[in-house]
Scaffold this motif. Structure first.
Motif, PDB file in Angstrom:
ATOM      1  N   SER A   1      -4.266   8.196   2.130  1.00 15.82           N
ATOM      2  CA  SER A   1      -3.413   7.577   0.944  1.00 15.82           C
ATOM      3  C   SER A   1      -2.827   6.369   1.209  1.00 15.82           C
ATOM      4  O   SER A   1      -2.719   5.903   2.473  1.00 15.82           O
ATOM      5  N   SER A   2      -2.362   5.646   0.417  1.00 14.72           N
ATOM      6  CA  SER A   2      -1.710   4.336   0.643  1.00 14.72           C
ATOM      7  C   SER A   2      -0.236   4.595   1.072  1.00 14.72           C
ATOM      8  O   SER A   2       0.279   5.836   0.575  1.00 14.72           O
ATOM      9  N   GLN A   3       0.355   3.695   1.616  1.00  9.88           N
ATOM     10  CA  GLN A   3       1.636   3.796   2.016  1.00  9.88           C
ATOM     11  C   GLN A   3       2.650   3.953   0.865  1.00  9.88           C
ATOM     12  O   GLN A   3       3.651   4.806   0.794  1.00  9.88           O
ATOM     13  N   SER A   4       2.567   3.189  -0.278  1.00  8.82           N
ATOM     14  CA  SER A   4       3.307   3.173  -1.392  1.00  8.82           C
ATOM     15  C   SER A   4       3.295   4.492  -1.992  1.00  8.82           C
ATOM     16  O   SER A   4       4.310   5.120  -2.365  1.00  8.82           O
ATOM     17  N   ASN A   5       2.094   5.378  -2.145  1.00  9.87           N
ATOM     18  CA  ASN A   5       1.849   6.635  -2.620  1.00  9.87           C
ATOM     19  C   ASN A   5       2.760   7.705  -1.912  1.00  9.87           C
ATOM     20  O   ASN A   5       3.267   8.325  -2.620  1.00  9.87           O
ATOM     21  N   VAL A   6       2.352   7.614  -0.582  1.00 15.32           N
ATOM     22  CA  VAL A   6       3.010   8.316   0.242  1.00 15.32           C
ATOM     23  C   VAL A   6       4.776   8.194   0.250  1.00 15.32           C
ATOM     24  O   VAL A   6       5.318   9.225   0.098  1.00 15.32           O
ATOM     25  N   SER A   7       5.175   6.943   0.218  1.00 16.33           N
ATOM     26  CA  SER A   7       6.529   6.936   0.090  1.00 16.33           C
ATOM     27  C   SER A   7       6.984   7.400  -1.172  1.00 16.33           C
ATOM     28  O   SER A   7       8.085   7.735  -1.235  1.00 16.33           O
ATOM     29  N   GLN A   8       6.435   7.134  -2.233  1.00 16.56           N
ATOM     30  CA  GLN A   8       6.832   7.807  -3.667  1.00 16.56           C
ATOM     31  C   GLN A   8       6.920   9.259  -3.525  1.00 16.56           C
ATOM     32  O   GLN A   8       7.784   9.854  -4.000  1.00 16.56           O
TER      33      GLN A   8
END
Length: 57
Positions: free
Chosen positions: A46-53
C-alpha cells in the motif's frame, strides 16, 4: 463482572476500527514487532499515505 455502558461503547468502537481489512493487516503485521510506516506499506503493498491514514484511526 459488570460492564458500564461507557465500557461497552468504547469496546465497540475499538472492534469497529479493526473491521477494515487494511487496518487488520496492519495490526497483524505489528503483532510481529514494532515497524515504521515504510515497512508496513511495503509488506502490505500500500502507499505511505494510505497506511498513515489507517494508523491515524
Amino acid at each position: 463482572m459488570e460492564f458500564s455502558e461507557a465500557d461497552i461503547i468504547h469496546t465497540a468502537a475499538v472492534i469497529k476500527s479493526m473491521g477494515h481489512p487494511m487496518r487488520l493487516g496492519i495490526l497483524c503485521f505489528l503483532g510481529q514487532g514494532p515497524a515504521c510506516v515504510q515497512d508496513i506499506n511495503q509488506a502490505l503493498g500500500s502507499s505511505q499515505s494510505n497506511v498513515s491514514q489507517h494508523l491515524e484511526i
